[in-house]
Design a protein around this motif. Sequence first.
Motif, mmCIF file in Angstrom:
data_model
loop_
_atom_site.group_PDB
_atom_site.id
_atom_site.type_symbol
_atom_site.label_atom_id
_atom_site.label_comp_id
_atom_site.label_asym_id
_atom_site.label_seq_id
_atom_site.Cartn_x
_atom_site.Cartn_y
_atom_site.Cartn_z
ATOM 1 N N GLY A 49 -3.727 4.734 2.573
ATOM 2 C CA GLY A 49 -4.062 6.041 3.132
ATOM 3 C C GLY A 49 -2.823 6.776 3.584
ATOM 4 O O GLY A 49 -1.700 6.364 3.338
ATOM 5 N N PHE A 53 -6.141 9.747 6.961
ATOM 6 C CA PHE A 53 -7.033 8.983 6.097
ATOM 7 C C PHE A 53 -6.568 7.532 6.069
ATOM 8 O O PHE A 53 -5.425 7.244 5.764
ATOM 9 C CB PHE A 53 -7.018 9.576 4.676
ATOM 10 C CG PHE A 53 -7.847 8.807 3.685
ATOM 11 C CD1 PHE A 53 -9.229 8.817 3.758
ATOM 12 C CD2 PHE A 53 -7.251 8.067 2.684
ATOM 13 C CE1 PHE A 53 -9.994 8.113 2.857
ATOM 14 C CE2 PHE A 53 -8.007 7.363 1.759
ATOM 15 C CZ PHE A 53 -9.395 7.395 1.852
ATOM 16 N N TYR A 54 -7.465 6.621 6.424
ATOM 17 C CA TYR A 54 -7.148 5.200 6.473
ATOM 18 C C TYR A 54 -8.075 4.471 5.503
ATOM 19 O O TYR A 54 -9.243 4.846 5.381
ATOM 20 C CB TYR A 54 -7.370 4.650 7.885
ATOM 21 C CG TYR A 54 -6.640 5.419 8.949
ATOM 22 C CD1 TYR A 54 -5.344 5.077 9.305
ATOM 23 C CD2 TYR A 54 -7.239 6.497 9.600
ATOM 24 C CE1 TYR A 54 -4.661 5.791 10.277
ATOM 25 C CE2 TYR A 54 -6.565 7.225 10.569
ATOM 26 C CZ TYR A 54 -5.276 6.856 10.900
ATOM 27 O OH TYR A 54 -4.598 7.568 11.858
ATOM 28 N N ARG A 55 -7.547 3.443 4.838
ATOM 29 C CA ARG A 55 -8.409 2.694 3.928
ATOM 30 C C ARG A 55 -7.984 1.243 3.834
ATOM 31 O O ARG A 55 -6.813 0.905 4.011
ATOM 32 C CB ARG A 55 -8.461 3.331 2.540
ATOM 33 C CG ARG A 55 -7.199 3.257 1.739
ATOM 34 C CD ARG A 55 -7.359 3.870 0.357
ATOM 35 N NE ARG A 55 -8.239 3.133 -0.515
ATOM 36 C CZ ARG A 55 -7.865 2.075 -1.236
ATOM 37 N NH1 ARG A 55 -6.629 1.648 -1.190
ATOM 38 N NH2 ARG A 55 -8.734 1.461 -2.009
ATOM 39 N N THR A 65 -13.155 2.988 4.584
ATOM 40 C CA THR A 65 -12.355 4.185 4.860
ATOM 41 C C THR A 65 -12.682 4.738 6.237
ATOM 42 O O THR A 65 -13.786 4.569 6.741
ATOM 43 C CB THR A 65 -12.605 5.297 3.814
ATOM 44 O OG1 THR A 65 -13.985 5.693 3.879
ATOM 45 C CG2 THR A 65 -12.253 4.844 2.408
#
Length: 191
Positions: A49, A53-55, A65
Amino acid sequence: MRSIPVWAMVLLGLTCGCSRIKSKYDEVKECVKKEINAAVRTDFYSDYGAWDFYRVPLIAPYELTAIDDRNVWHCERRRNTDKFDYYPNSLLSARLSVEYAGISDSIIYLSYTEELTPVNKMPGHTYGNREMRRYVIIDVSTDYIEWHETKTEWLTALGKRNIYNIEFHHVDSLYDDFAINRRLLFNPSKR
């Protein structure tokens, strides 16, 4: 009379020059595209990410996510694992967030928080057809998703799949381990 061959030569020169310019333009455009693609990670198992935005990749095409902050995690199914997917298919859960995750072979198992998403944050201010149960098993090989109400029935269903050594990992620790140490819950095959 001499002006016709001169004009013909001028037109021929412009035409050839324009095609050379267009070919140079296409060449530069392709180089820029490669540089942009290199800067934006799109590999499913390496992209963690950026900015808000984190994944965390699970088993392709499934991922966890979070947007804006890491307080609320969703399980998503990407339509295309080779590029960033702006609108992946989310597991429609009414629960606020995925809290714990685990993987065994081609099975992903998730535990959601007890807390429901506030109804005023839901589309149409209703839970609609969203899943209310807390526990899920995803069989990636068959793309089969199975929801369970209680932890006991969820663990029983995992046992029926010969999964007894169940390891739960808090999603935040999974993200930290992935983003900082580049470690996943399993080792994906190299393409």
